[in-house]
Design a protein around this motif. Structure first.
Motif, mmCIF file in Angstrom:
data_model
loop_
_atom_site.group_PDB
_atom_site.id
_atom_site.type_symbol
_atom_site.label_atom_id
_atom_site.label_comp_id
_atom_site.label_asym_id
_atom_site.label_seq_id
_atom_site.Cartn_x
_atom_site.Cartn_y
_atom_site.Cartn_z
ATOM 1 N N LEU A 15 105.909 1.265 18.267
ATOM 2 C CA LEU A 15 105.646 0.602 19.692
ATOM 3 C C LEU A 15 106.412 -0.457 19.880
ATOM 4 C CD1 LEU A 15 101.887 -0.284 18.831
ATOM 5 C CD2 LEU A 15 102.546 1.636 19.890
ATOM 6 N N ILE A 29 98.949 -7.625 18.625
ATOM 7 C CA ILE A 29 99.130 -5.857 17.727
ATOM 8 C C ILE A 29 99.903 -6.018 17.706
ATOM 9 C CG2 ILE A 29 100.617 -4.350 18.881
ATOM 10 C CD1 ILE A 29 99.484 -5.315 22.057
ATOM 11 N N ALA A 33 99.820 -4.385 13.329
ATOM 12 C CA ALA A 33 100.635 -3.524 13.158
ATOM 13 C C ALA A 33 100.858 -3.408 11.716
ATOM 14 C CB ALA A 33 101.700 -3.345 13.812
ATOM 15 N N ILE A 37 96.946 -1.483 11.731
ATOM 16 C CA ILE A 37 97.054 -0.241 13.393
ATOM 17 C C ILE A 37 98.573 0.508 12.587
ATOM 18 C CG2 ILE A 37 98.333 0.436 15.350
ATOM 19 C CD1 ILE A 37 96.896 -2.598 16.210
ATOM 20 N N VAL A 95 102.938 0.067 25.682
ATOM 21 C CA VAL A 95 101.634 -0.908 24.778
ATOM 22 C C VAL A 95 102.552 -2.274 26.178
ATOM 23 C CG1 VAL A 95 99.891 -2.568 24.555
ATOM 24 C CG2 VAL A 95 100.812 -0.427 23.573
ATOM 25 N N TRP A 196 91.139 0.561 20.203
ATOM 26 C CA TRP A 196 91.900 1.750 20.884
ATOM 27 C C TRP A 196 93.197 1.794 20.175
ATOM 28 C CZ3 TRP A 196 96.291 3.346 22.779
ATOM 29 C CH2 TRP A 196 95.884 4.115 23.408
ATOM 30 N N LEU A 197 94.249 1.179 19.365
ATOM 31 C CA LEU A 197 94.995 1.379 18.690
ATOM 32 C C LEU A 197 95.246 2.172 17.646
ATOM 33 C CD1 LEU A 197 97.408 -1.763 20.137
ATOM 34 C CD2 LEU A 197 97.703 1.102 21.027
ATOM 35 N N HIS A 200 93.857 5.500 17.823
ATOM 36 C CA HIS A 200 95.175 6.057 18.541
ATOM 37 C C HIS A 200 96.210 6.436 17.499
ATOM 38 C CE1 HIS A 200 97.994 8.178 21.566
ATOM 39 N NE2 HIS A 200 99.070 7.418 20.424
#
Ligand SMILES: Nc1nc2c(c(=O)[nH]1)N[C@@H](CN(C=O)c1ccc(C(=O)N[C@@H](CCC(=O)O)C(=O)O)cc1)CN2
Ligand code: GAR
Length: 202
Positions: A15, A29, A33, A37, A95, A196-197, A200
């Motif tokens: 990302l 985020i 991660a 995620i 993003v 959402w991440l 995804h």
């Protein structure tokens, strides 16, 4: 005795985050991660060399880059530099998390459908040129709206016109000022974007 085979280090999706300011969304985020995620934040780019987003990345050991009209006065050269930086970092999803500049055509072509943005309103409402940050919340309050929210959408040529991927509704409470509404929207926005991440990359 039960023998467990260690999970091989399978490389995660890579990302990049683009951000211009405080960077609280970018930090959220980065902190998710590798856990909730299944992706790695491989690069954080800002048009503001003094941004909080770059500082959050540095404190987390995430590579950073300043790309702006200062580093590249020519917009086409800036667009090309953005493509090269993302390609060199083998980025698979970009993003925009409080990025205040329009992404150029070369970047959008090279990463077609692979750039998403989080916007602090229920698009198409309160979107487009001039609609960013506290200006969004001020417009919602000025209109006397009883609800607002957050949107995650695909980034296309014009501001905030891409397909909406996810939205969350947030109430406007009596007596709200910009700061109170911003806080409520941004809390919902982080949850929406991280969910959402996570989905995804599942
Ligand atoms: N090609 C695209 N680039 C960007 C998009 C997009 O949808 N397509 N989204 C924006 C993010 N954004 C809202 O979510 C947004 C950011 C900034 C503006 C804006 O009006 N900016 C001002 C300049 C502000 C500044 O210099 O600080 C302007 O262009 O006059 C609108 C919407 C990110 N990029
Ligand atoms: N139109 C774009 C826009 O307004 N983006 C907004 O900027 C804020 C950045 O906060 P942060 O720097 O603390 O993450 C976020 O609320 C994001 O939705």
């Amino acid at each position: 005795m039960r023998v467990t085979t260690p999970t091989p280090d399978v490389p995660r999706a890579r990302l990049a985050i683009l951000a211009s300011g405080t960077g609280s969304t970018a930090a959220a985020i980065m902190d998710a991660a590798g856990t909730t995620i299944d992706a790695t934040v491989a690069l954080v780019i800002s048009n503001n060399s003094g941004s909080g987003a770059l500082e959050h990345a540095r404190t987390r050991g995430v590579p950073t880059l300043h790309l702006s009209g200062v580093t590249h006065p020519d917009p086409d050269a800036l667009d090309t530099a953005m493509v090269e930086a993302l390609a060199d970092a083998r980025i698979e999803l970009v993003v925009l998390a409080g990025y205040m500049k329009k992404l150029g055509p070369r970047t959008l072509d090279a990463f077609a459908g692979l750039v998403v943005n989080t916007h602090p309103a229920l698009l198409p409402a309160y979107g487009g040129q001039g609609m960013y940050g506290d200006r969004v919340h001020a417009a919602v309050l000025a209109d006397g709206a009883t609800q607002t929210g957050a949107s995650v959408h695909v980034v296309t040529a014009e501001y905030d016109e891409g397909p909406v991927l996810a939205q969350a509704v947030v109430p406007v409470e009596p007596g709200d000022d910009v700061a109170a509404l911003r806080a409520r929207v941004q809390a919902a926005e982080k949850s929406l974007l991280l969910d959402w991440l996570a989905t995804h990359f599942r």
